[in-house]
Design an enzyme around this catalytic site. Structure first.
Site, PDB file in Angstrom:
ATOM      1  N   GLU A  83      -6.136  -5.564   4.176  1.00 25.17           N
ATOM      2  CA  GLU A  83      -6.177  -6.755   3.319  1.00 25.17           C
ATOM      3  C   GLU A  83      -7.335  -6.715   2.346  1.00 25.17           C
ATOM      4  N   THR A 133       0.825  -1.212   0.000  1.00 23.70           N
ATOM      5  CA  THR A 133       0.000   0.000   0.000  1.00 23.70           C
ATOM      6  C   THR A 133       0.856   1.258   0.000  1.00 23.70           C
ATOM      7  N   GLY A 168       2.610  -2.835   8.272  1.00 19.41           N
ATOM      8  CA  GLY A 168       2.918  -3.089   9.671  1.00 19.41           C
ATOM      9  C   GLY A 168       4.390  -3.414   9.852  1.00 19.41           C
TER      10      GLY A 168
HETATM   11  C1  LIG Z   1      -9.374  -8.184  17.189  1.00 21.98           C
HETATM   12  C2  LIG Z   1      -9.154  -8.414  15.759  1.00 21.98           C
HETATM   13  C3  LIG Z   1      -8.230  -9.505  15.479  1.00 21.98           C
HETATM   14  C4  LIG Z   1      -6.778  -9.160  15.375  1.00 21.98           C
HETATM   15  C5  LIG Z   1      -6.467  -7.887  14.631  1.00 21.98           C
HETATM   16  C6  LIG Z   1      -5.466  -7.114  15.382  1.00 21.98           C
HETATM   17  C7  LIG Z   1      -5.081  -5.934  15.049  1.00 21.98           C
HETATM   18  C8  LIG Z   1      -5.518  -5.277  13.776  1.00 21.98           C
HETATM   19  C9  LIG Z   1      -4.356  -4.709  13.032  1.00 21.98           C
HETATM   20  C10 LIG Z   1      -4.036  -5.045  11.802  1.00 21.98           C
HETATM   21  C11 LIG Z   1      -4.750  -6.035  11.053  1.00 21.98           C
HETATM   22  C12 LIG Z   1      -3.864  -7.215  10.897  1.00 21.98           C
HETATM   23  C13 LIG Z   1      -3.084  -7.351   9.837  1.00 21.98           C
HETATM   24  C14 LIG Z   1      -3.136  -6.398   8.716  1.00 21.98           C
HETATM   25  C15 LIG Z   1      -2.623  -7.056   7.455  1.00 21.98           C
HETATM   26  C16 LIG Z   1      -3.006  -6.189   6.332  1.00 21.98           C
HETATM   27  C17 LIG Z   1      -2.034  -6.318   5.215  1.00 21.98           C
HETATM   28  C18 LIG Z   1      -2.481  -5.545   4.025  1.00 21.98           C
HETATM   29  O1  LIG Z   1      -3.421  -4.795   4.061  1.00 21.98           O
HETATM   30  S1  LIG Z   1      -1.564  -5.876   2.646  1.00 21.98           S
HETATM   31  C19 LIG Z   1      -2.320  -4.920   1.381  1.00 21.98           C
HETATM   32  C20 LIG Z   1      -3.687  -5.477   1.036  1.00 21.98           C
HETATM   33  N1  LIG Z   1      -4.178  -4.823  -0.117  1.00 21.98           N
HETATM   34  C21 LIG Z   1      -5.196  -5.310  -0.828  1.00 21.98           C
HETATM   35  O2  LIG Z   1      -5.824  -6.287  -0.481  1.00 21.98           O
HETATM   36  C22 LIG Z   1      -5.508  -4.572  -2.098  1.00 21.98           C
HETATM   37  C23 LIG Z   1      -6.936  -4.802  -2.521  1.00 21.98           C
HETATM   38  N2  LIG Z   1      -7.068  -4.632  -3.959  1.00 21.98           N
HETATM   39  C24 LIG Z   1      -6.982  -5.715  -4.798  1.00 21.98           C
HETATM   40  O3  LIG Z   1      -6.819  -6.850  -4.442  1.00 21.98           O
HETATM   41  C25 LIG Z   1      -7.152  -5.426  -6.269  1.00 21.98           C
HETATM   42  O4  LIG Z   1      -6.724  -4.141  -6.576  1.00 21.98           O
HETATM   43  C26 LIG Z   1      -8.620  -5.601  -6.741  1.00 21.98           C
HETATM   44  C27 LIG Z   1      -9.548  -4.799  -5.879  1.00 21.98           C
HETATM   45  C28 LIG Z   1      -8.956  -7.056  -6.664  1.00 21.98           C
HETATM   46  C29 LIG Z   1      -8.774  -5.116  -8.161  1.00 21.98           C
HETATM   47  O5  LIG Z   1      -7.715  -5.662  -8.856  1.00 21.98           O
HETATM   48  P1  LIG Z   1      -7.727  -5.532 -10.450  1.00 21.98           P
HETATM   49  O6  LIG Z   1      -8.191  -4.172 -10.808  1.00 21.98           O
HETATM   50  O7  LIG Z   1      -6.449  -5.984 -10.998  1.00 21.98           O
HETATM   51  O8  LIG Z   1      -8.766  -6.629 -10.808  1.00 21.98           O
HETATM   52  P2  LIG Z   1     -10.145  -6.452 -11.493  1.00 21.98           P
HETATM   53  O9  LIG Z   1      -9.986  -5.647 -12.743  1.00 21.98           O
HETATM   54  O10 LIG Z   1     -11.141  -6.021 -10.492  1.00 21.98           O
HETATM   55  O11 LIG Z   1     -10.385  -7.985 -11.880  1.00 21.98           O
HETATM   56  C30 LIG Z   1      -9.562  -8.564 -12.886  1.00 21.98           C
HETATM   57  C31 LIG Z   1      -9.682 -10.057 -12.761  1.00 21.98           C
HETATM   58  O12 LIG Z   1      -8.752 -10.480 -11.751  1.00 21.98           O
HETATM   59  C32 LIG Z   1      -9.413 -11.270 -10.785  1.00 21.98           C
HETATM   60  N3  LIG Z   1      -8.737 -11.070  -9.525  1.00 21.98           N
HETATM   61  C33 LIG Z   1      -8.546  -9.916  -8.853  1.00 21.98           C
HETATM   62  N4  LIG Z   1      -7.829 -10.144  -7.734  1.00 21.98           N
HETATM   63  C34 LIG Z   1      -7.570 -11.475  -7.704  1.00 21.98           C
HETATM   64  C35 LIG Z   1      -6.875 -12.326  -6.794  1.00 21.98           C
HETATM   65  N5  LIG Z   1      -6.316 -11.852  -5.647  1.00 21.98           N
HETATM   66  N6  LIG Z   1      -6.785 -13.629  -7.081  1.00 21.98           N
HETATM   67  C36 LIG Z   1      -7.370 -14.112  -8.214  1.00 21.98           C
HETATM   68  N7  LIG Z   1      -8.061 -13.362  -9.133  1.00 21.98           N
HETATM   69  C37 LIG Z   1      -8.144 -12.058  -8.855  1.00 21.98           C
HETATM   70  C38 LIG Z   1     -10.822 -10.751 -10.778  1.00 21.98           C
HETATM   71  O13 LIG Z   1     -11.705 -11.688 -10.208  1.00 21.98           O
HETATM   72  C39 LIG Z   1     -11.043 -10.541 -12.264  1.00 21.98           C
HETATM   73  O14 LIG Z   1     -11.292 -11.765 -12.844  1.00 21.98           O
HETATM   74  P3  LIG Z   1     -12.296 -11.844 -14.091  1.00 21.98           P
HETATM   75  O15 LIG Z   1     -13.630 -11.400 -13.573  1.00 21.98           O
HETATM   76  O16 LIG Z   1     -12.264 -13.285 -14.490  1.00 21.98           O
HETATM   77  O17 LIG Z   1     -11.752 -10.895 -15.142  1.00 21.98           O
HETATM   78  C1  LIG Z   2      -4.415  -1.644  10.534  1.00 23.95           C
HETATM   79  C2  LIG Z   2      -3.959  -1.679   9.097  1.00 23.95           C
HETATM   80  C3  LIG Z   2      -2.861  -2.443   8.752  1.00 23.95           C
HETATM   81  C4  LIG Z   2      -2.415  -2.470   7.429  1.00 23.95           C
HETATM   82  N1  LIG Z   2      -1.292  -3.203   7.120  1.00 23.95           N
HETATM   83  C5  LIG Z   2      -0.827  -3.159   5.855  1.00 23.95           C
HETATM   84  C6  LIG Z   2       0.360  -3.871   5.505  1.00 23.95           C
HETATM   85  O1  LIG Z   2       0.973  -4.510   6.345  1.00 23.95           O
HETATM   86  N2  LIG Z   2       0.813  -3.796   4.229  1.00 23.95           N
HETATM   87  C7  LIG Z   2       0.152  -3.089   3.256  1.00 23.95           C
HETATM   88  O2  LIG Z   2       0.609  -3.061   2.109  1.00 23.95           O
HETATM   89  N3  LIG Z   2      -0.989  -2.400   3.551  1.00 23.95           N
HETATM   90  C8  LIG Z   2      -1.478  -2.420   4.815  1.00 23.95           C
HETATM   91  N4  LIG Z   2      -2.621  -1.737   5.127  1.00 23.95           N
HETATM   92  C9  LIG Z   2      -3.285  -0.919   4.094  1.00 23.95           C
HETATM   93  C10 LIG Z   2      -4.577  -1.562   3.603  1.00 23.95           C
HETATM   94  O3  LIG Z   2      -4.302  -2.694   2.834  1.00 23.95           O
HETATM   95  C11 LIG Z   2      -5.348  -0.501   2.805  1.00 23.95           C
HETATM   96  O4  LIG Z   2      -5.744   0.517   3.697  1.00 23.95           O
HETATM   97  C12 LIG Z   2      -6.566  -1.122   2.136  1.00 23.95           C
HETATM   98  O5  LIG Z   2      -6.154  -1.962   1.083  1.00 23.95           O
HETATM   99  C13 LIG Z   2      -7.539  -0.057   1.609  1.00 23.95           C
HETATM  100  O6  LIG Z   2      -6.902   0.788   0.670  1.00 23.95           O
HETATM  101  P1  LIG Z   2      -6.925   2.366   0.925  1.00 23.95           P
HETATM  102  O7  LIG Z   2      -6.535   2.615   2.311  1.00 23.95           O
HETATM  103  O8  LIG Z   2      -6.161   2.997  -0.176  1.00 23.95           O
HETATM  104  O9  LIG Z   2      -8.458   2.786   0.795  1.00 23.95           O
HETATM  105  P2  LIG Z   2      -9.190   3.211  -0.584  1.00 23.95           P
HETATM  106  O10 LIG Z   2      -9.056   2.136  -1.586  1.00 23.95           O
HETATM  107  O11 LIG Z   2      -8.781   4.578  -0.931  1.00 23.95           O
HETATM  108  O12 LIG Z   2     -10.740   3.186  -0.062  1.00 23.95           O
HETATM  109  C14 LIG Z   2     -11.368   4.357   0.374  1.00 23.95           C
HETATM  110  C15 LIG Z   2     -12.836   4.228   0.010  1.00 23.95           C
HETATM  111  O13 LIG Z   2     -12.939   4.154  -1.429  1.00 23.95           O
HETATM  112  C16 LIG Z   2     -13.774   3.059  -1.788  1.00 23.95           C
HETATM  113  N5  LIG Z   2     -13.350   2.450  -3.051  1.00 23.95           N
HETATM  114  C17 LIG Z   2     -12.094   2.280  -3.489  1.00 23.95           C
HETATM  115  N6  LIG Z   2     -12.080   1.629  -4.661  1.00 23.95           N
HETATM  116  C18 LIG Z   2     -13.388   1.375  -4.968  1.00 23.95           C
HETATM  117  C19 LIG Z   2     -14.052   0.712  -6.050  1.00 23.95           C
HETATM  118  N7  LIG Z   2     -13.375   0.169  -7.060  1.00 23.95           N
HETATM  119  N8  LIG Z   2     -15.412   0.609  -5.995  1.00 23.95           N
HETATM  120  C20 LIG Z   2     -16.101   1.138  -4.966  1.00 23.95           C
HETATM  121  N9  LIG Z   2     -15.531   1.791  -3.927  1.00 23.95           N
HETATM  122  C21 LIG Z   2     -14.196   1.897  -3.932  1.00 23.95           C
HETATM  123  C22 LIG Z   2     -13.584   2.048  -0.670  1.00 23.95           C
HETATM  124  O14 LIG Z   2     -14.704   1.175  -0.601  1.00 23.95           O
HETATM  125  C23 LIG Z   2     -13.497   2.946   0.547  1.00 23.95           C
HETATM  126  O15 LIG Z   2     -14.806   3.236   1.000  1.00 23.95           O
HETATM  127  C24 LIG Z   2      -3.093  -1.709   6.448  1.00 23.95           C
HETATM  128  C25 LIG Z   2      -4.216  -0.941   6.799  1.00 23.95           C
HETATM  129  C26 LIG Z   2      -4.649  -0.922   8.124  1.00 23.95           C
HETATM  130  C27 LIG Z   2      -5.853  -0.096   8.476  1.00 23.95           C
END
Ligand SMILES: CCCCC/C=C\C/C=C\C/C=C\CCCCC(=O)SCCNC(=O)CCNC(=O)[C@H](O)C(C)(C)COP(=O)(O)OP(=O)(O)OC[C@H]1O[C@@H](n2cnc3c(N)ncnc32)[C@H](O)[C@@H]1OP(=O)(O)O
Ligand SMILES: Cc1cc2nc3c(=O)[nH]c(=O)nc-3n(C[C@H](O)[C@H](O)[C@H](O)COP(=O)(O)OP(=O)(O)OC[C@H]3O[C@@H](n4cnc5c(N)ncnc54)[C@H](O)[C@@H]3O)c2cc1C
Length: 572
Positions: A335, A53, A92
């Site tokens: 995530e 991110t 993180g």
């Molecule tokens: C008390 C609570 C318990 C404990 C918690 C404690 C504390 C809390 C603190 C922290 C929380 C803990 C840990 C935090 C960890 C967090 C780590 C992160 O956040 S890492 C970063 C995570 N980021 C994301 O997840 C990004 C999200 N975005 C995406 O995945 C993609 O951008 C997208 C939204 C999916 C869009 O991608 P794209 O534009 O390329 O795809 P589309 O055009 O929509 O679709 C194209 C095609 O691809 C398929 N597809 C998309 N993604 C996938 C995939 N992952 N795998 C397989 N296929 C995928 C999609 O289905 C389309 O297919 P088709 O329809 O056939 O064309």
């Molecule tokens: C506690 C915590 C831990 C994290 N740890 C990590 C980590 O370890 N590594 C890492 O890489 N990232 C990490 N992240 C980041 C996290 O993965 C992102 O915050 C998350 O993927 C959302 O992306 P964003 O923050 O850019 O929000 P945005 O994507 O900007 O979303 C903002 C708003 O826009 C809307 N939106 C965006 N796109 C669309 C769409 N296509 N259609 C409709 N609505 C849309 C969303 O629904 C949301 O309401 C962490 C976040 C948090 C809060």
């Protein structure tokens, strides 16, 4: 070790080393690269962050701005943060803990961009932990919760890494700069699918913790008079308290069983993918995205219901509930933000619906879409029969998926571009996807309670819990079931009265059901949820440890209150 590091004076976080950095090496590195980094990570000889991110992009991974440009003359990649918004932001452990990171960057070679790929980058010296040359690091500042974790930022100023630092299990860049395509461009996202799947268990455990705290406390807390002159009852005797807590308790069990299914599915589909069979990837992505979104959202709301059910003490950090809520709230965004994830599931459902319309027999979690008849067969249904309840949820989901898909087709027939039709139907699509995931959770819950190897007396309790969860869902979303006459008003009334009966039936087993989560006091970290129930003594001890109680008269009296009082008294 990890726990110690996690709690060591706050400010450092090793969670992501375990749940994101290390699994990324496991899933995306070649065997050669695993030999180099995996054992180091598993032995915590290096500490890593998962840096994907950026300040300007989280959801839209294809829009990430960090670049990794291949230089064939030195066989290196140049990692660069070209803009302010390309600054890695949120990972993180990135701020102060990690000395390595897997960096997701746009891969450029021979002047062409091949999209986001993962690269291993050392970010701090192994000698003195100072940032490596060209790397700027820091913490992003206080957050809603989890401030023990240093979610950080990173900027890269043309940092050079060897070609071999590109994680090359799926895609590769040869020494001369030739790019070798992966079997699917989405394999670079495979660790996100894995992590979303683990969030289902995180949600179940969080809701299990919250219901353990609230149910136990509701047996300790006595309040008001149910009948004049009688002793104050346990607040769990109030039906409203049961209506608040037991559906959350049932959901905790439902999500626990859903996470079993998710783990099994992930294992078998990734196993097939290892052999080159990618056919299950789309379903795995849709299921993990939808379950992650649904379970974390219900969990966050459910924890706050538990917090409110504990009155004022629920609002105290002594209860452990505010911290649980903050953690669960993070799971709704991290995530893959929940809305975006549920839209991914909707995308898959629309595709499957079109295939079923074209005569294809659907399988897996969407099989019901082709089996459910559009025209409802109304009639007095047995609303205490699990099969009837499962069928109702599947009918609801199928109807909503069909409605959203047909609405979208209608928009396109009016001349709208697909993307515009998608956007103008996205609220319907989200609701349909939520109904789909809800029906999966209900079906899986019912199948699990009917097949799990337990004593029949335990099965009876779990069956009541599954009925309670399903009946609560039907009464909370009654309109969806009434809309096409599949259920009648009489059915909904029957569901409500069965639900009341289930609340009373679950009451005697409520404490046993939370004790069965076997959450030690050290994990719960809650004065209200203590196993020994000695809440009041420990609440007083907890309060006495407040920093404000270190002195009888706080220094703020002398600095602010005393002069303020004096000047106000002087004006009298
Ligand atoms: C008390 C609570 C318990 C404990 C918690 C404690 C504390 C809390 C603190 C922290 C929380 C803990 C840990 C935090 C960890 C967090 C780590 C992160 O956040 S890492 C970063 C995570 N980021 C994301 O997840 C990004 C999200 N975005 C995406 O995945 C993609 O951008 C997208 C939204 C999916 C869009 O991608 P794209 O534009 O390329 O795809 P589309 O055009 O929509 O679709 C194209 C095609 O691809 C398929 N597809 C998309 N993604 C996938 C995939 N992952 N795998 C397989 N296929 C995928 C999609 O289905 C389309 O297919 P088709 O329809 O056939 O064309
Ligand atoms: C506690 C915590 C831990 C994290 N740890 C990590 C980590 O370890 N590594 C890492 O890489 N990232 C990490 N992240 C980041 C996290 O993965 C992102 O915050 C998350 O993927 C959302 O992306 P964003 O923050 O850019 O929000 P945005 O994507 O900007 O979303 C903002 C708003 O826009 C809307 N939106 C965006 N796109 C669309 C769409 N296509 N259609 C409709 N609505 C849309 C969303 O629904 C949301 O309401 C962490 C976040 C948090 C809060």
């Amino acid at each position: 070790m990890a726990a110690a590091l996690q709690t060591l004076g706050g400010g450092i976080g090793i969670t992501l080393h375990w749940i994101a950095f290390t699994p990324t090496i496991e899933q995306q590195a070649t065997e050669e690269q695993k030999k180099k980094w995996l054992k180091l990570a598993q032995d915590v000889a290096i500490v890593g962050a998962y840096a994907q991110t950026e300040m300007g992009h989280g959801t839209f991974v294809r829009g990430l701005e960090t670049t990794a440009t291949y230089d064939p003359s030195t066989q290196e990649f140049v990692i660069n943060s070209p803009t302010l918004t390309s600054t890695k932001w949120w990972p993180g452990g990135l701020g102060k803990t990690a000395n390595h990171a897997t960096v997701m960057a746009q891969l450029y070679t021979r002047g062409k961009c091949y999209g986001p790929h993962n690269f291993m980058v050392q970010i701090r010296s192994l000698e003195n932990h100072q940032p490596c040359p060209g790397v700027t690091l820091g913490d992003i500042g206080p957050k809603m919760e989890s401030n023990g974790n240093d979610n950080g930022f990173a900027r890269f100023d043309h940092v050079r890494i060897p070609r071999e630092n590109m994680l090359m299990k799926f895609a590769r860049v040869e020494a001369d700069g030739t790019y070798v395509q992966p079997p699917s461009s989405k394999l670079a996202y495979s660790n996100m699918v894995y992590l979303r799947g683990t969030f289902v268990m995180s949600a179940a455990q969080a809701l299990a913790s919250a219901t353990t705290i609230a149910v136990r406390y509701s047996c300790v807390r006595r309040q008001s008079e149910m009948k004049p002159g009688e002793p104050e009852p346990q607040i769990l005797e109030y039906q409203t308290q049961q209506y608040k807590l037991f559906p959350q308790l049932a959901a905790a069990y439902a999500f626990w069983f859903a996470s079993w299914f998710m783990t099994q599915q992930h294992g078998s589909i990734t196993g097939s993918m290892e052999k080159g069979d990618m056919s299950g990837l789309a379903e795995l992505h849709a299921l993990s995205a939808g379950l992650k979104s649904y379970t974390t959202a219900v969990t966050a709301r459910g924890i706050d219901v538990c917090r409110m059910a504990c009155g004022g003490h629920g609002y105290s950090h002594a209860s452990g509930l505010p911290a649980l809520f903050g953690g669960a709230a993070a799971l709704c965004t991290a995530e893959g933000e929940n809305t975006v994830m549920m839209l991914q599931t909707a995308r898959y459902l629309v595709k499957c619906f079109a295939q079923s319309q074209a005569g294809k027999r659907l399988t897996g979690t969407v099989a019901y879409l082709s089996a459910v008849q559009p025209s409802p067969v109304a009639g007095n249904r047995n609303m205490s029969d699990l099969g009837t309840l499962v069928a109702a949820f599947q009918h609801r989901a199928a109807r909503m998926v069909r409605h959203a898909a047909m609405q979208m087709q209608g928009e396109m027939q009016k001349g709208k571009a697909r993307e515009d039709a998608w956007n103008s139907c996205s609220v319907l699509l989200i609701k349909a996807a939520e109904a789909h995931v809800h029906s999966f959770v209900v079906r899986n819950f019912a199948e699990t309670v009917q097949t799990v190897e337990v004593d029949e007396s335990v099965r009876a309790v779990l069956t009541s819990l599954c009925q309670l969860y399903s009946l609560y869902g039907i009464t909370e979303h009654a309109g969806d079931f009434l809309k096409d006459g599949y259920l009648t008003g009489r059915d909904i009334d029957a569901a409500s009265s069965h639900l009341s009966a289930m609340l009373a039936r679950v009451r005697p087993d409520a404490v046993a059901l939370v004790d069965a989560f076997d959450l030690h006091d050290k994990i719960l970290r809650s004065v209200l949820g203590r196993y020994d129930g000695r809440v009041y003594e420990h609440l007083y001890e907890w309060a006495k440890k407040s920093p404000l109680n270190k002195s009888e008269v706080h220094e703020s009296y002398y600095k602010y209150l005393q002069p303020f009082l004096k000047s106000n008294r002087a004006k009298l």
